[in-house]
Design a protein around this motif. Structure first.
Motif, PDB file in Angstrom:
ATOM      1  N   ILE A 130      35.379  31.262  57.540  1.00  0.00           N
ATOM      2  CA  ILE A 130      34.478  31.233  56.390  1.00  0.00           C
ATOM      3  C   ILE A 130      34.955  32.239  55.352  1.00  0.00           C
ATOM      4  O   ILE A 130      35.236  33.390  55.672  1.00  0.00           O
ATOM      5  CB  ILE A 130      33.034  31.564  56.821  1.00  0.00           C
ATOM      6  N   VAL A 131      35.046  31.791  54.115  1.00  0.00           N
ATOM      7  CA  VAL A 131      35.363  32.664  52.993  1.00  0.00           C
ATOM      8  C   VAL A 131      34.036  33.095  52.375  1.00  0.00           C
ATOM      9  O   VAL A 131      33.167  32.260  52.111  1.00  0.00           O
ATOM     10  CB  VAL A 131      36.230  31.931  51.941  1.00  0.00           C
ATOM     11  N   THR A 132      33.885  34.396  52.156  1.00  0.00           N
ATOM     12  CA  THR A 132      32.667  34.933  51.565  1.00  0.00           C
ATOM     13  C   THR A 132      32.989  35.529  50.204  1.00  0.00           C
ATOM     14  O   THR A 132      33.980  36.256  50.059  1.00  0.00           O
ATOM     15  CB  THR A 132      32.061  36.028  52.468  1.00  0.00           C
ATOM     16  N   THR A 133      32.176  35.226  49.211  1.00  0.00           N
ATOM     17  CA  THR A 133      32.350  35.775  47.872  1.00  0.00           C
ATOM     18  C   THR A 133      30.960  35.942  47.249  1.00  0.00           C
ATOM     19  O   THR A 133      29.955  35.696  47.886  1.00  0.00           O
ATOM     20  CB  THR A 133      33.276  34.877  47.021  1.00  0.00           C
ATOM     21  N   THR A 134      30.936  36.340  45.996  1.00  0.00           N
ATOM     22  CA  THR A 134      29.662  36.472  45.285  1.00  0.00           C
ATOM     23  C   THR A 134      29.512  35.308  44.316  1.00  0.00           C
ATOM     24  O   THR A 134      30.501  34.646  43.955  1.00  0.00           O
ATOM     25  CB  THR A 134      29.588  37.785  44.490  1.00  0.00           C
ATOM     26  N   ARG A 135      28.309  35.079  43.877  1.00  0.00           N
ATOM     27  CA  ARG A 135      28.072  34.018  42.890  1.00  0.00           C
ATOM     28  C   ARG A 135      28.859  34.280  41.610  1.00  0.00           C
ATOM     29  O   ARG A 135      29.443  33.368  41.031  1.00  0.00           O
ATOM     30  CB  ARG A 135      26.581  33.916  42.565  1.00  0.00           C
ATOM     31  N   THR A 136      28.896  35.533  41.176  1.00  0.00           N
ATOM     32  CA  THR A 136      29.611  35.894  39.947  1.00  0.00           C
ATOM     33  C   THR A 136      31.097  35.589  40.061  1.00  0.00           C
ATOM     34  O   THR A 136      31.694  34.982  39.168  1.00  0.00           O
ATOM     35  CB  THR A 136      29.398  37.381  39.627  1.00  0.00           C
ATOM     36  N   LYS A 137      31.716  35.984  41.173  1.00  0.00           N
ATOM     37  CA  LYS A 137      33.144  35.729  41.366  1.00  0.00           C
ATOM     38  C   LYS A 137      33.438  34.245  41.518  1.00  0.00           C
ATOM     39  O   LYS A 137      34.430  33.740  40.988  1.00  0.00           O
ATOM     40  CB  LYS A 137      33.656  36.502  42.578  1.00  0.00           C
ATOM     41  N   LEU A 138      32.573  33.523  42.219  1.00  0.00           N
ATOM     42  CA  LEU A 138      32.786  32.088  42.378  1.00  0.00           C
ATOM     43  C   LEU A 138      32.662  31.379  41.033  1.00  0.00           C
ATOM     44  O   LEU A 138      33.461  30.504  40.709  1.00  0.00           O
ATOM     45  CB  LEU A 138      31.807  31.486  43.390  1.00  0.00           C
ATOM     46  N   ALA A 158      33.331  32.611  38.106  1.00  0.00           N
ATOM     47  CA  ALA A 158      34.547  32.910  37.347  1.00  0.00           C
ATOM     48  C   ALA A 158      35.696  32.028  37.816  1.00  0.00           C
ATOM     49  O   ALA A 158      36.470  31.500  37.001  1.00  0.00           O
ATOM     50  CB  ALA A 158      34.905  34.390  37.488  1.00  0.00           C
ATOM     51  N   TRP A 159      35.818  31.832  39.133  1.00  0.00           N
ATOM     52  CA  TRP A 159      36.876  30.982  39.676  1.00  0.00           C
ATOM     53  C   TRP A 159      36.685  29.530  39.232  1.00  0.00           C
ATOM     54  O   TRP A 159      37.649  28.854  38.851  1.00  0.00           O
ATOM     55  CB  TRP A 159      36.897  31.079  41.198  1.00  0.00           C
ATOM     56  N   ILE A 160      35.454  29.051  39.270  1.00  0.00           N
ATOM     57  CA  ILE A 160      35.167  27.676  38.853  1.00  0.00           C
ATOM     58  C   ILE A 160      35.535  27.478  37.389  1.00  0.00           C
ATOM     59  O   ILE A 160      36.129  26.457  37.022  1.00  0.00           O
ATOM     60  CB  ILE A 160      33.690  27.313  39.118  1.00  0.00           C
ATOM     61  N   GLN A 161      35.203  28.427  36.542  1.00  0.00           N
ATOM     62  CA  GLN A 161      35.557  28.316  35.125  1.00  0.00           C
ATOM     63  C   GLN A 161      37.073  28.259  34.947  1.00  0.00           C
ATOM     64  O   GLN A 161      37.578  27.492  34.132  1.00  0.00           O
ATOM     65  CB  GLN A 161      34.958  29.483  34.329  1.00  0.00           C
ATOM     66  N   GLY A 162      37.797  29.063  35.722  1.00  0.00           N
ATOM     67  CA  GLY A 162      39.260  29.018  35.665  1.00  0.00           C
ATOM     68  C   GLY A 162      39.796  27.679  36.138  1.00  0.00           C
ATOM     69  O   GLY A 162      40.724  27.121  35.548  1.00  0.00           O
ATOM     70  N   ALA A 163      39.204  27.138  37.195  1.00  0.00           N
ATOM     71  CA  ALA A 163      39.634  25.829  37.705  1.00  0.00           C
ATOM     72  C   ALA A 163      39.368  24.744  36.669  1.00  0.00           C
ATOM     73  O   ALA A 163      40.215  23.874  36.442  1.00  0.00           O
ATOM     74  CB  ALA A 163      38.922  25.516  39.015  1.00  0.00           C
ATOM     75  N   LYS A 164      38.209  24.780  36.030  1.00  0.00           N
ATOM     76  CA  LYS A 164      37.887  23.800  34.993  1.00  0.00           C
ATOM     77  C   LYS A 164      38.842  23.895  33.811  1.00  0.00           C
ATOM     78  O   LYS A 164      39.144  22.895  33.173  1.00  0.00           O
ATOM     79  CB  LYS A 164      36.450  23.986  34.507  1.00  0.00           C
ATOM     80  N   ALA A 165      39.334  25.103  33.543  1.00  0.00           N
ATOM     81  CA  ALA A 165      40.259  25.310  32.433  1.00  0.00           C
ATOM     82  C   ALA A 165      41.703  24.967  32.810  1.00  0.00           C
ATOM     83  O   ALA A 165      42.599  25.046  31.980  1.00  0.00           O
ATOM     84  CB  ALA A 165      40.192  26.766  31.968  1.00  0.00           C
ATOM     85  N   GLY A 166      41.931  24.585  34.067  1.00  0.00           N
ATOM     86  CA  GLY A 166      43.261  24.168  34.502  1.00  0.00           C
ATOM     87  C   GLY A 166      44.163  25.297  34.958  1.00  0.00           C
ATOM     88  O   GLY A 166      45.362  25.098  35.161  1.00  0.00           O
ATOM     89  N   GLU A 167      43.621  26.495  35.155  1.00  0.00           N
ATOM     90  CA  GLU A 167      44.434  27.646  35.525  1.00  0.00           C
ATOM     91  C   GLU A 167      45.128  27.499  36.875  1.00  0.00           C
ATOM     92  O   GLU A 167      46.100  28.197  37.137  1.00  0.00           O
ATOM     93  CB  GLU A 167      43.576  28.913  35.527  1.00  0.00           C
ATOM     94  N   PHE A 168      44.646  26.627  37.730  1.00  0.00           N
ATOM     95  CA  PHE A 168      45.197  26.495  39.079  1.00  0.00           C
ATOM     96  C   PHE A 168      45.863  25.140  39.315  1.00  0.00           C
ATOM     97  O   PHE A 168      46.245  24.823  40.438  1.00  0.00           O
ATOM     98  CB  PHE A 168      44.100  26.725  40.131  1.00  0.00           C
ATOM     99  N   ASP A 169      45.988  24.347  38.274  1.00  0.00           N
ATOM    100  CA  ASP A 169      46.552  22.995  38.431  1.00  0.00           C
ATOM    101  C   ASP A 169      47.951  23.028  39.035  1.00  0.00           C
ATOM    102  O   ASP A 169      48.316  22.128  39.799  1.00  0.00           O
ATOM    103  CB  ASP A 169      46.574  22.277  37.089  1.00  0.00           C
ATOM    104  N   HIS A 170      48.734  24.023  38.735  1.00  0.00           N
ATOM    105  CA  HIS A 170      50.104  24.110  39.250  1.00  0.00           C
ATOM    106  C   HIS A 170      50.133  24.274  40.763  1.00  0.00           C
ATOM    107  O   HIS A 170      51.129  23.969  41.413  1.00  0.00           O
ATOM    108  CB  HIS A 170      50.868  25.243  38.590  1.00  0.00           C
ATOM    109  N   LEU A 171      49.028  24.712  41.364  1.00  0.00           N
ATOM    110  CA  LEU A 171      48.971  24.894  42.815  1.00  0.00           C
ATOM    111  C   LEU A 171      48.691  23.598  43.561  1.00  0.00           C
ATOM    112  O   LEU A 171      48.915  23.514  44.772  1.00  0.00           O
ATOM    113  CB  LEU A 171      47.891  25.921  43.172  1.00  0.00           C
ATOM    114  N   THR A 172      48.188  22.592  42.872  1.00  0.00           N
ATOM    115  CA  THR A 172      47.819  21.332  43.533  1.00  0.00           C
ATOM    116  C   THR A 172      48.673  20.155  43.081  1.00  0.00           C
ATOM    117  O   THR A 172      48.444  19.038  43.505  1.00  0.00           O
ATOM    118  CB  THR A 172      46.340  21.011  43.273  1.00  0.00           C
ATOM    119  N   ALA A 173      49.640  20.411  42.222  1.00  0.00           N
ATOM    120  CA  ALA A 173      50.473  19.319  41.701  1.00  0.00           C
ATOM    121  C   ALA A 173      51.551  18.944  42.686  1.00  0.00           C
ATOM    122  O   ALA A 173      51.965  19.659  43.517  1.00  0.00           O
ATOM    123  CB  ALA A 173      51.111  19.734  40.383  1.00  0.00           C
TER     124      ALA A 173
END
Length: 64
Positions: free
Chosen positions: A39-47, A49-64
């Protein structure tokens, strides 16, 4: 952790590619349904922020 209300992603597949998420207070828990002991544990604030980065395409290179 078993008392948490785990929710499965609607993007999960039938081939055990399932991501589940639960929360309690400020903490958020993320796990794979085929390995629920890890299980990965994080906070709502950090999650959020990560979701906003994912929506902006910041991690697309990791799944291509």
């Amino acid at each position: 952790m078993h008392q948490l209300n785990w929710q499965k992603s609607s993007f999960s597949s039938d081939q055990a590619n399932c991501v589940e998420i639960a929360s309690a207070g400020e903490l958020v828990y993320i796990r794979e349904s085929d390995d629920p002991t890890t299980i990965v544990t994080t906070t709502r604030t950090k999650l959020n922020a990560w979701i906003q980065g994912a929506k902006a395409g910041e991690f697309d290179h990791l799944t291509a």
